[in-house]
Design a protein around this motif. Structure first.
Motif, short mmCIF file in Angstrom:
data_model
loop_
_atom_site.label_atom_id
_atom_site.label_comp_id
_atom_site.label_asym_id
_atom_site.label_seq_id
_atom_site.Cartn_x
_atom_site.Cartn_y
_atom_site.Cartn_z
N GLY A 285 0.69 -1.41 0.23
CA GLY A 285 -0.16 0.02 0.03
C GLY A 285 0.91 1.36 0.06
N VAL A 286 1.91 1.34 -0.61
CA VAL A 286 3.01 2.33 -0.55
C VAL A 286 2.95 2.82 -1.88
CG1 VAL A 286 5.42 2.98 -0.38
CG2 VAL A 286 4.42 1.29 1.02
N GLU B 253 14.99 14.35 -7.87
CA GLU B 253 15.49 15.18 -6.60
C GLU B 253 14.11 15.56 -5.81
OE1 GLU B 253 18.16 18.01 -7.72
OE2 GLU B 253 19.83 16.69 -7.82
N ALA B 254 13.17 15.94 -6.65
CA ALA B 254 12.01 16.46 -6.22
C ALA B 254 11.12 15.45 -5.68
CB ALA B 254 10.95 17.31 -7.17
N ALA B 255 11.12 14.12 -6.29
CA ALA B 255 10.47 12.84 -6.06
C ALA B 255 11.10 12.60 -4.37
CB ALA B 255 10.59 11.78 -7.12
N VAL B 256 12.36 12.54 -4.39
CA VAL B 256 13.04 12.17 -3.31
C VAL B 256 12.40 13.07 -1.99
CG1 VAL B 256 15.25 11.97 -2.11
CG2 VAL B 256 14.92 11.16 -4.29
N GLY C 20 6.46 12.52 2.63
CA GLY C 20 5.27 11.65 2.83
C GLY C 20 5.39 10.36 3.15
N GLY C 21 6.57 9.63 3.20
CA GLY C 21 6.62 8.34 3.37
C GLY C 21 6.65 7.49 2.14
N ASP D 93 9.04 5.83 6.79
CA ASP D 93 8.52 4.89 5.74
C ASP D 93 9.31 5.23 4.56
OD1 ASP D 93 7.58 3.54 7.78
OD2 ASP D 93 5.53 4.33 7.50
N ALA D 94 9.87 6.58 4.31
CA ALA D 94 10.46 6.95 3.02
C ALA D 94 11.73 5.73 2.66
CB ALA D 94 10.94 8.53 3.01
#
Length: 142
Positions: free
Chosen positions: A16-17, A34-37, A43-44, A77-78
């Motif tokens: 569910g991630v 970099e923005a996605a990281v 947000g995890g 949880d990231a």
């Protein structure tokens, strides 16, 4: 090696991630990655950075961004996954080395033998056909 994107997508889905796949290589794609990281840290979610061997400087910056203490308040949880060719030049290895030292490293070897080669080819044809279907569907809607 082999592409593990599908397996990682299935794992993320089963847990569910949210998984964001970002390909490295161009300046624009590197900024998107970099923005996605950063988004995952807040947000995890999970991020798969594909083609890590094409942007070793991004991997070097990633070490600093993910270093203990540098991401105070980051979601527990990231996760960040990096996919890259195992046989890369010395320059790439030297820039990626700090990241590899602080990471859990998993090497996925492509299966060998005729049967594995045929199955791999069939999967590639299947994926190409699906891409073509998507392209044709998008063309017909415009």
């Amino acid at each position: 090696g082999r592409d593990v994107t599908r397996e990682l997508e299935e794992l993320a889905s089963s847990r569910g991630v949210t998984l964001c796949v970002a390909a490295l290589g161009s300046a624009e794609r590197n900024r998107e990655a970099e923005a996605a990281v950063a988004t995952a840290q807040r947000g995890g979610g999970w991020v798969l950075l594909a083609n890590g061997h094409l942007a070793p400087h991004v991997l070097g910056a990633l070490v600093k961004r993910l270093a203990p203490g540098s991401h105070a308040g980051a979601h527990r949880d990231a996760r960040v996954f990096v996919a890259m060719e195992a046989s890369v030049g010395a320059a790439v290895r030297s820039e990626a080395a700090p990241l590899l030292r602080v990471s859990h490293t998993v090497l996925f070897e492509a299966a060998t033998g005729m049967r594995a080669g045929i199955l791999r080819a069939l999967r590639d044809v299947e994926a190409a056909a699906a891409d073509m279907d998507d392209t044709l569907a998008n063309a017909s809607t415009t």
